[in-house]
Write a protein that holds these residues in place. Structure first.
Motif, PDB file in Angstrom:
ATOM      1  N   TYR A  77       0.825  -1.210   0.000  1.00  0.00           N
ATOM      2  CA  TYR A  77       0.000   0.000   0.000  1.00  0.00           C
ATOM      3  C   TYR A  77       0.859   1.260   0.000  1.00  0.00           C
ATOM      4  N   ARG A 125       2.611   1.888  -3.370  1.00  0.00           N
ATOM      5  CA  ARG A 125       1.674   2.345  -4.398  1.00  0.00           C
ATOM      6  C   ARG A 125       1.310   3.801  -4.174  1.00  0.00           C
ATOM      7  N   MET A 126       1.036   4.204  -2.932  1.00  0.00           N
ATOM      8  CA  MET A 126       0.685   5.582  -2.641  1.00  0.00           C
ATOM      9  C   MET A 126       1.829   6.528  -2.999  1.00  0.00           C
ATOM     10  N   GLU A 127       3.042   6.149  -2.682  1.00  0.00           N
ATOM     11  CA  GLU A 127       4.185   7.010  -2.991  1.00  0.00           C
ATOM     12  C   GLU A 127       4.450   7.099  -4.477  1.00  0.00           C
ATOM     13  N   SER A 128       4.243   6.003  -5.195  1.00  0.00           N
ATOM     14  CA  SER A 128       4.488   6.030  -6.633  1.00  0.00           C
ATOM     15  C   SER A 128       3.450   6.880  -7.356  1.00  0.00           C
ATOM     16  N   GLU A 129       2.234   6.921  -6.829  1.00  0.00           N
ATOM     17  CA  GLU A 129       1.199   7.728  -7.429  1.00  0.00           C
ATOM     18  C   GLU A 129       1.467   9.216  -7.248  1.00  0.00           C
ATOM     19  N   GLY A 130       2.269   9.540  -6.221  1.00  0.00           N
ATOM     20  CA  GLY A 130       2.585  10.946  -5.979  1.00  0.00           C
ATOM     21  C   GLY A 130       3.602  11.469  -6.942  1.00  0.00           C
TER      22      GLY A 130
END
Length: 275
Positions: free
Chosen positions: A267, A270-275
């Motif tokens: 999780y 994924r959150m960091e890559s979306e940023g």
């Protein structure tokens, strides 16, 4: 105590708010189980009295709201035994006043000490613990961090917030070998109500009968440490109605496991890559 003496032997345990009450009782109980104790608080004389009851101790007095003093103390605490194994965010102050009558500065002062300063204390240690792949963080919340209690709106806000920070942090650290425990005491026989802030920010100066009849600090500390040793993430230390209220609001272990599984499943990445 016998079953956990070996578990805590030679561990370095850092406790804030260690000059009295729960903090002092924790220090003495951990010391009895063979731990090395780091004692912090503002009253150096009282810290020294507690240290005298601990066979291996380091006194690091400072105000938890002083960031520079905290940074210096953290460096010394880590260096003393080569690392901090267990940290207790315990420093705090309570409240006895109606919201309708309470100065806004009282809210700022209580949240600063009970929440923001405890977060700062922890933030200074999580990189160290995660880097070692081991450690335990314990946060002293309150039954008032589970249930909104009259005359304690600022205190409840801070203690609810501390539990929320700890729960989120537990999930983030769940793959890094660092355990997080939140402790919810009920009435413990300390000076907490005597030192509580009133509507204008002055100390109350008198205790509550329910506090005076509360659980002895040594007994409470023993329960807390045993529960940590057993791996409990949410620890309720209370009797009677207070215990019942805390149990009604207990977070199911399945929920903690579910959030930890999100982290294990990537999780954060994924959150960091979306940023």
């Amino acid at each position: 105590m016998t079953n956990t003496t070996e578990q805590f032997a030679d561990k370095a345990v850092w406790i804030t708010g260690a000059s009295s009450g729960i903090g002092a009782a924790l220090a003495r109980e951990f010391a009895a189980r063979g731990a090395n104790i780091i004692l912090s608080g503002r009253d150096e004389e009282r810290l020294a009295e507690v240290a005298a009851d601990c066979s291996s101790s380091l006194v690091l007095p400072f105000d938890v709201r002083n960031d520079d003093a905290l940074a210096g103390a953290t460096e010394k605490a880590i260096a003393w035994k080569g690392g901090v194994d267990i940290a207790f965010a315990n420093a705090g102050i309570s409240q006895r006043s109606q919201a309708l009558k309470t100065d806004m500065q009282v809210y700022r002062d209580i949240i600063d000490v009970d929440l923001t300063a405890q977060i700062a204390f922890t933030q200074g240690l999580i990189g160290h613990m995660a880097g070692r792949g081991s450690g335990a963080l314990a946060f002293i919340s309150s039954i008032a961090g589970k249930v909104g209690v009259p005359m304690r709106t600022a205190y409840c806000a801070a203690k609810f917030g501390l539990a929320g920070y700890a729960d989120a942090l537990r999930a983030e650290l769940s793959q890094k070998g660092v355990s997080v425990h939140v402790i919810f005491p009920g009435s413990i026989a300390t000076d907490v109500s005597r030192n509580a802030l009133t509507a204008d920010g002055s100390k109350r100066g008198r205790s509550d009968a329910i506090i005076d009849r509360g659980i002895r600090p040594g007994d409470a500390a023993n329960t807390m440490i045993d529960a940590m040793a057993a791996g409990e993430r949410e620890i309720i230390v209370a009797d009677g109605m207070e215990k019942a209220m805390g149990e009604m609001r207990r977070t199911p272990d399945q929920l903690f496991d579910q959030v930890a599984a999100m982290v294990a499943d990537g999780y954060i990445e994924r959150m960091e890559s979306e940023g």
